[in-house]
Design a protein around this motif. Structure first.
Motif, PDB file in Angstrom:
ATOM      1  N   VAL A 133       0.860  -1.184   0.000  1.00 53.55           N
ATOM      2  CA  VAL A 133       0.000   0.000   0.000  1.00 53.55           C
ATOM      3  C   VAL A 133       0.896   1.233   0.000  1.00 53.55           C
ATOM      4  O   VAL A 133       1.900   1.279   0.726  1.00 53.55           O
TER       5      VAL A 133
ATOM      6  N   PHE B 133       1.322   5.371   0.562  1.00 57.02           N
ATOM      7  CA  PHE B 133       0.741   6.491   1.300  1.00 57.02           C
ATOM      8  C   PHE B 133       1.535   7.765   1.017  1.00 57.02           C
ATOM      9  O   PHE B 133       2.768   7.736   1.031  1.00 57.02           O
TER      10      PHE B 133
ATOM     11  N   VAL C  44       2.815  11.030   2.637  1.00 53.92           N
ATOM     12  CA  VAL C  44       3.076  11.496   3.994  1.00 53.92           C
ATOM     13  C   VAL C  44       3.296  13.003   3.942  1.00 53.92           C
ATOM     14  O   VAL C  44       4.158  13.483   3.194  1.00 53.92           O
TER      15      VAL C  44
ATOM     16  N   ARG D 180     -11.157   8.687   0.333  1.00 52.10           N
ATOM     17  CA  ARG D 180     -10.314   8.381   1.484  1.00 52.10           C
ATOM     18  C   ARG D 180      -9.819   9.674   2.126  1.00 52.10           C
ATOM     19  O   ARG D 180      -9.470  10.629   1.435  1.00 52.10           O
TER      20      ARG D 180
ATOM     21  N   PRO E  25      -7.268  11.532   5.310  1.00 48.08           N
ATOM     22  CA  PRO E  25      -5.978  11.307   5.968  1.00 48.08           C
ATOM     23  C   PRO E  25      -6.133  10.886   7.423  1.00 48.08           C
ATOM     24  O   PRO E  25      -7.151  11.139   8.061  1.00 48.08           O
TER      25      PRO E  25
ATOM     26  N   ARG F 276      -0.293   9.963  11.960  1.00 49.97           N
ATOM     27  CA  ARG F 276       0.641   8.892  12.284  1.00 49.97           C
ATOM     28  C   ARG F 276       1.223   9.088  13.686  1.00 49.97           C
ATOM     29  O   ARG F 276       1.041  10.143  14.296  1.00 49.97           O
TER      30      ARG F 276
ATOM     31  N   GLU G 284      -0.959  10.938   6.860  1.00 53.65           N
ATOM     32  CA  GLU G 284      -0.810  10.098   5.679  1.00 53.65           C
ATOM     33  C   GLU G 284      -2.185   9.823   5.087  1.00 53.65           C
ATOM     34  O   GLU G 284      -3.187   9.754   5.797  1.00 53.65           O
ATOM     35  N   VAL G 285      -2.206   9.676   3.757  1.00 54.14           N
ATOM     36  CA  VAL G 285      -3.429   9.307   3.074  1.00 54.14           C
ATOM     37  C   VAL G 285      -3.082   8.217   2.066  1.00 54.14           C
ATOM     38  O   VAL G 285      -2.045   8.287   1.399  1.00 54.14           O
ATOM     39  N   GLU G 286      -3.921   7.201   2.006  1.00 50.58           N
ATOM     40  CA  GLU G 286      -3.654   6.080   1.109  1.00 50.58           C
ATOM     41  C   GLU G 286      -3.872   6.483  -0.346  1.00 50.58           C
ATOM     42  O   GLU G 286      -4.929   7.012  -0.705  1.00 50.58           O
TER      43      GLU G 286
ATOM     44  N   GLU H  76      -3.024   0.531  -3.768  1.00 50.63           N
ATOM     45  CA  GLU H  76      -2.236  -0.651  -3.469  1.00 50.63           C
ATOM     46  C   GLU H  76      -1.901  -1.406  -4.752  1.00 50.63           C
ATOM     47  O   GLU H  76      -2.502  -1.189  -5.808  1.00 50.63           O
TER      48      GLU H  76
ATOM     49  N   ILE I  15       6.583   9.572  -0.039  1.00 51.45           N
ATOM     50  CA  ILE I  15       5.606   8.502  -0.243  1.00 51.45           C
ATOM     51  C   ILE I  15       6.149   7.239   0.416  1.00 51.45           C
ATOM     52  O   ILE I  15       7.275   6.822   0.142  1.00 51.45           O
TER      53      ILE I  15
ATOM     54  N   LYS J 171       0.659  -4.581   3.049  1.00 53.08           N
ATOM     55  CA  LYS J 171      -0.707  -4.441   3.521  1.00 53.08           C
ATOM     56  C   LYS J 171      -0.948  -5.381   4.693  1.00 53.08           C
ATOM     57  O   LYS J 171      -0.541  -6.543   4.669  1.00 53.08           O
TER      58      LYS J 171
END
Length: 204
Positions: free
Chosen positions: A95, A97, A99, A148, A150, A153, A159-161, A164, A196, A201
């Motif tokens: 996955v 993310f 950042v 989605r 954020p 952390r 962070e946001v996905e 994947e 990133i 996962k």
């Protein structure tokens, strides 16, 4: 993790759009120039004893890289990273993310949908998703928003996905991870990109 310097950021080398900042990697913060100027003004008004309170309020916490990218002002946001699959474990789903953080004086991201994309180089099919870089300020503004959002952390960054991918054989392919907001055309500023992160996962 791919640091900001390892990413392709549209207009990233143009100072009027993006600035490269040194952030604290120790207890002695190196702050952006405009923040240091604000700190000097803060001292002149409130005195030195309040200076450290000011720094703590601004603090970005520790950064894993010597530099991060700070968005000065753009209407076209496009951030892209690439990684070779041979560097990753085979038969594993990963996955990606983004950042990031925001400086206090940020603008243009409230309820703003962005396009996130993760794909193998050479694949014709592109499956994108919608992400938001800021949580809606109130439950009312979140109504009707689909995508989605954020999460904070442990290191106090956000962070946001982005998406994947499955690294099937671990052969020599490239994966592209991208965040874009090029449709709204509104001016945005105050975003700070650390990089990133790609991690396996966790199946629940």
């Amino acid at each position: 993790m791919l640091g900001a310097r390892g990413l392709t950021i549209v207009w990233g080398d143009t100072p009027i759009y993006w600035a490269w900042r040194s952030l604290p990697q120790s207890r002695s913060p190196s702050l952006p120039l405009r923040v240091r100027a604000h700190a000097v003004l803060f001292i002149s008004v409130c005195g030195k004893r309040s200076y450290f309170t000011f720094l703590r309020a601004y603090s970005f916490s520790t950064c894993r890289f010597s530099e991060v990218a700070e968005l000065v002002s753009v209407c076209w946001l496009d951030i892209k990273g690439k990684i070779e699959t041979r560097l990753l474990s085979p038969k594993t789903t990963y996955v990606a993310f983004l950042v990031f953080k925001f400086v206090r004086a940020n603008q243009g991201f409230e309820s703003l949908p962005a396009k996130a994309l993760v794909r193998f180089v050479g694949d014709e099919e592109e499956k994108s998703s919608t992400v938001y870089l800021k949580q809606p300020s109130t439950p009312v503004t979140s109504e009707g928003l689909s995508g989605r959002f954020p999460q904070e952390r442990k290191d106090k960054w956000m962070e946001v996905e982005l998406g994947e991918f499955f690294n099937d054989q671990g052969d020599d392919r490239e994966v592209v991870m991208q965040l874009m907001e090029i449709e709204r055309g509104n001016w945005k500023h105050g975003l700070v990109v650390e990089g990133i992160e790609i991690r396996p996962k966790i199946h629940t």
